[in-house]
Motif scaffolding. Sequence first.
Motif, PDB file in Angstrom:
ATOM      1  N   GLY A   1     -35.942 -82.817   4.397  1.00 33.11           N
ATOM      2  CA  GLY A   1     -36.842 -83.865   4.875  1.00 33.11           C
ATOM      3  C   GLY A   1     -37.874 -84.326   3.868  1.00 33.11           C
ATOM      4  O   GLY A   1     -38.030 -85.521   3.624  1.00 33.11           O
ATOM      5  N   ARG A   2     -38.600 -83.409   3.266  1.00 34.22           N
ATOM      6  CA  ARG A   2     -39.648 -83.795   2.305  1.00 34.22           C
ATOM      7  C   ARG A   2     -39.048 -84.486   1.088  1.00 34.22           C
ATOM      8  O   ARG A   2     -39.623 -85.436   0.571  1.00 34.22           O
ATOM      9  N   GLN A   3     -37.909 -84.029   0.630  1.00 32.71           N
ATOM     10  CA  GLN A   3     -37.255 -84.669  -0.524  1.00 32.71           C
ATOM     11  C   GLN A   3     -36.840 -86.096  -0.189  1.00 32.71           C
ATOM     12  O   GLN A   3     -36.982 -87.001  -1.010  1.00 32.71           O
ATOM     13  N   ILE A   4     -36.338 -86.299   1.007  1.00 29.26           N
ATOM     14  CA  ILE A   4     -35.921 -87.643   1.431  1.00 29.26           C
ATOM     15  C   ILE A   4     -37.130 -88.565   1.494  1.00 29.26           C
ATOM     16  O   ILE A   4     -37.096 -89.686   0.982  1.00 29.26           O
ATOM     17  N   LEU A   5     -38.204 -88.101   2.114  1.00 30.25           N
ATOM     18  CA  LEU A   5     -39.398 -88.933   2.255  1.00 30.25           C
ATOM     19  C   LEU A   5     -40.066 -89.197   0.904  1.00 30.25           C
ATOM     20  O   LEU A   5     -40.628 -90.270   0.695  1.00 30.25           O
ATOM     21  N   ALA A   6     -39.990 -88.247   0.001  1.00 23.96           N
ATOM     22  CA  ALA A   6     -40.631 -88.411  -1.307  1.00 23.96           C
ATOM     23  C   ALA A   6     -39.943 -89.485  -2.155  1.00 23.96           C
ATOM     24  O   ALA A   6     -40.564 -90.055  -3.052  1.00 23.96           O
ATOM     25  N   ARG A   7     -38.701 -89.783  -1.879  1.00 26.75           N
ATOM     26  CA  ARG A   7     -37.965 -90.793  -2.665  1.00 26.75           C
ATOM     27  C   ARG A   7     -38.492 -92.205  -2.450  1.00 26.75           C
ATOM     28  O   ARG A   7     -38.350 -93.060  -3.310  1.00 26.75           O
ATOM     29  N   LYS A   8     -39.043 -92.447  -1.275  1.00 27.45           N
ATOM     30  CA  LYS A   8     -39.537 -93.787  -0.944  1.00 27.45           C
ATOM     31  C   LYS A   8     -40.980 -93.665  -0.475  1.00 27.45           C
ATOM     32  O   LYS A   8     -41.228 -93.097   0.594  1.00 27.45           O
ATOM     33  N   PRO A   9     -41.932 -94.206  -1.245  1.00 28.78           N
ATOM     34  CA  PRO A   9     -43.338 -94.088  -0.845  1.00 28.78           C
ATOM     35  C   PRO A   9     -43.616 -94.629   0.566  1.00 28.78           C
ATOM     36  O   PRO A   9     -44.408 -94.049   1.304  1.00 28.78           O
ATOM     37  N   ARG A  10     -42.969 -95.702   0.930  1.00 27.22           N
ATOM     38  CA  ARG A  10     -43.174 -96.268   2.273  1.00 27.22           C
ATOM     39  C   ARG A  10     -42.705 -95.287   3.338  1.00 27.22           C
ATOM     40  O   ARG A  10     -43.331 -95.133   4.380  1.00 27.22           O
ATOM     41  N   TRP A  11     -41.593 -94.615   3.083  1.00 26.22           N
ATOM     42  CA  TRP A  11     -41.083 -93.640   4.031  1.00 26.22           C
ATOM     43  C   TRP A  11     -42.022 -92.452   4.155  1.00 26.22           C
ATOM     44  O   TRP A  11     -42.139 -91.859   5.214  1.00 26.22           O
ATOM     45  N   GLN A  12     -42.692 -92.083   3.055  1.00 31.81           N
ATOM     46  CA  GLN A  12     -43.628 -90.963   3.097  1.00 31.81           C
ATOM     47  C   GLN A  12     -44.734 -91.236   4.107  1.00 31.81           C
ATOM     48  O   GLN A  12     -45.041 -90.404   4.948  1.00 31.81           O
ATOM     49  N   ALA A  13     -45.335 -92.413   4.022  1.00 36.35           N
ATOM     50  CA  ALA A  13     -46.403 -92.783   4.950  1.00 36.35           C
ATOM     51  C   ALA A  13     -45.876 -92.871   6.384  1.00 36.35           C
ATOM     52  O   ALA A  13     -46.513 -92.380   7.327  1.00 36.35           O
ATOM     53  N   LEU A  14     -44.719 -93.489   6.555  1.00 32.98           N
ATOM     54  CA  LEU A  14     -44.123 -93.593   7.889  1.00 32.98           C
ATOM     55  C   LEU A  14     -43.745 -92.213   8.431  1.00 32.98           C
ATOM     56  O   LEU A  14     -43.892 -91.941   9.622  1.00 32.98           O
ATOM     57  N   GLY A  15     -43.249 -91.362   7.546  1.00 32.32           N
ATOM     58  CA  GLY A  15     -42.869 -90.008   7.955  1.00 32.32           C
ATOM     59  C   GLY A  15     -44.059 -89.209   8.444  1.00 32.32           C
ATOM     60  O   GLY A  15     -43.977 -88.494   9.450  1.00 32.32           O
ATOM     61  N   ASP A  16     -45.193 -89.331   7.753  1.00 28.94           N
ATOM     62  CA  ASP A  16     -46.409 -88.637   8.194  1.00 28.94           C
ATOM     63  C   ASP A  16     -46.861 -89.158   9.555  1.00 28.94           C
ATOM     64  O   ASP A  16     -47.242 -88.387  10.433  1.00 28.94           O
ATOM     65  N   ARG A  17     -46.805 -90.467   9.719  1.00 22.66           N
ATOM     66  CA  ARG A  17     -47.165 -91.086  11.014  1.00 22.66           C
ATOM     67  C   ARG A  17     -46.209 -90.619  12.112  1.00 22.66           C
ATOM     68  O   ARG A  17     -46.625 -90.270  13.217  1.00 22.66           O
ATOM     69  N   ALA A  18     -44.916 -90.603  11.788  1.00 23.84           N
ATOM     70  CA  ALA A  18     -43.910 -90.171  12.756  1.00 23.84           C
ATOM     71  C   ALA A  18     -44.121 -88.706  13.147  1.00 23.84           C
ATOM     72  O   ALA A  18     -44.002 -88.346  14.326  1.00 23.84           O
ATOM     73  N   LEU A  19     -44.435 -87.863  12.179  1.00 16.10           N
ATOM     74  CA  LEU A  19     -44.671 -86.453  12.476  1.00 16.10           C
ATOM     75  C   LEU A  19     -45.857 -86.270  13.428  1.00 16.10           C
ATOM     76  O   LEU A  19     -45.817 -85.418  14.321  1.00 16.10           O
ATOM     77  N   ARG A  20     -46.898 -87.046  13.241  1.00 18.30           N
ATOM     78  CA  ARG A  20     -48.045 -86.975  14.160  1.00 18.30           C
ATOM     79  C   ARG A  20     -47.612 -87.317  15.590  1.00 18.30           C
ATOM     80  O   ARG A  20     -47.995 -86.641  16.552  1.00 18.30           O
ATOM     81  N   HIS A  21     -46.798 -88.372  15.724  1.00 15.83           N
ATOM     82  CA  HIS A  21     -46.307 -88.759  17.053  1.00 15.83           C
ATOM     83  C   HIS A  21     -45.439 -87.654  17.661  1.00 15.83           C
ATOM     84  O   HIS A  21     -45.591 -87.308  18.838  1.00 15.83           O
ATOM     85  N   VAL A  22     -44.544 -87.116  16.866  1.00 12.14           N
ATOM     86  CA  VAL A  22     -43.599 -86.101  17.348  1.00 12.14           C
ATOM     87  C   VAL A  22     -44.341 -84.838  17.779  1.00 12.14           C
ATOM     88  O   VAL A  22     -43.977 -84.217  18.777  1.00 12.14           O
ATOM     89  N   ARG A  23     -45.363 -84.468  17.060  1.00 12.72           N
ATOM     90  CA  ARG A  23     -46.103 -83.252  17.406  1.00 12.72           C
ATOM     91  C   ARG A  23     -46.862 -83.403  18.727  1.00 12.72           C
ATOM     92  O   ARG A  23     -47.045 -82.426  19.440  1.00 12.72           O
ATOM     93  N   ARG A  24     -47.293 -84.620  19.042  1.00  8.29           N
ATOM     94  CA  ARG A  24     -48.035 -84.840  20.292  1.00  8.29           C
ATOM     95  C   ARG A  24     -47.110 -84.920  21.505  1.00  8.29           C
ATOM     96  O   ARG A  24     -47.411 -84.367  22.555  1.00  8.29           O
ATOM     97  N   HIS A  25     -46.014 -85.674  21.384  1.00  6.74           N
ATOM     98  CA  HIS A  25     -45.098 -85.895  22.519  1.00  6.74           C
ATOM     99  C   HIS A  25     -43.652 -85.845  22.011  1.00  6.74           C
ATOM    100  O   HIS A  25     -42.968 -86.873  21.953  1.00  6.74           O
ATOM    101  N   PRO A  26     -43.151 -84.660  21.675  1.00 16.25           N
ATOM    102  CA  PRO A  26     -41.827 -84.584  21.017  1.00 16.25           C
ATOM    103  C   PRO A  26     -40.671 -85.151  21.839  1.00 16.25           C
ATOM    104  O   PRO A  26     -39.896 -85.950  21.323  1.00 16.25           O
ATOM    105  N   ASP A  27     -40.537 -84.763  23.084  1.00 15.07           N
ATOM    106  CA  ASP A  27     -39.400 -85.229  23.883  1.00 15.07           C
ATOM    107  C   ASP A  27     -39.451 -86.737  24.097  1.00 15.07           C
ATOM    108  O   ASP A  27     -38.424 -87.416  24.010  1.00 15.07           O
ATOM    109  N   LEU A  28     -40.626 -87.245  24.363  1.00 15.26           N
ATOM    110  CA  LEU A  28     -40.786 -88.680  24.571  1.00 15.26           C
ATOM    111  C   LEU A  28     -40.337 -89.462  23.336  1.00 15.26           C
ATOM    112  O   LEU A  28     -39.605 -90.448  23.454  1.00 15.26           O
ATOM    113  N   TRP A  29     -40.745 -89.018  22.147  1.00 16.64           N
ATOM    114  CA  TRP A  29     -40.379 -89.749  20.930  1.00 16.64           C
ATOM    115  C   TRP A  29     -38.890 -89.664  20.626  1.00 16.64           C
ATOM    116  O   TRP A  29     -38.312 -90.612  20.097  1.00 16.64           O
TER     117      TRP A  29
END
Length: 188
Positions: free
Chosen positions: A66-94
């Motif tokens: 996961g980290r290697q994939i996100l590190a390849r694209k700077p835009r994905w890194q920011a989106l990935g961090d945002r996505a992780l925040r969402h997933v940690r709060r409401h995993p099943d819903l997301w």
Amino acid sequence: MLQEFLQDFGYFALFLGTFFEGETILVLAGFLAFRGYMDINLVVATAFCGSYAGDQLWYYLGRHKGRQILARKPRWQALGDRALRHVRRHPDLWVLIFRFVYGLRTVMPVAIGMSGYPPLRYLILNGIGAIVWALALGLAAYHFGTVMEGILGSVKKYELWVLGGLLVVGCLLWLRRWLKAPRQTPPN
């Protein structure tokens, strides 16, 4: 000619399109099903299979690299961090709704995989989310054809214009995403 092409390659193109992203191609396929070029049941089934398979792949890649994939694209890194925040709060819903959130469609399964979300649970909830998505978008596009026919009279006269318009919109969305993506500069 269009009908032959769609019968030969339409479902394969739909599978590939939904494997990688898919909203635009699913809408187009739903409209084509309305026009009789494709079968709406096969459109929904193919869209489900493509979306489900693609998201399963991204999930497992996220679990292992996961980290290697996100590190390849700077835009994905920011989106990935945002996505992780969402997933940690409401995993099943997301897991159930990420397909409906523009901009997070590809990166969310990677983030879910990185989060340690259980594989069997993802397999099941991802399947539920994929079928709801395929049904909702496919049938909405199919019924959009009915609305358009009611507005325009005979859609046959405007069929190529509508198809062309949908393709242009899809290309513009792709171009917008491509232009917004940060470019890596080569090292000096």
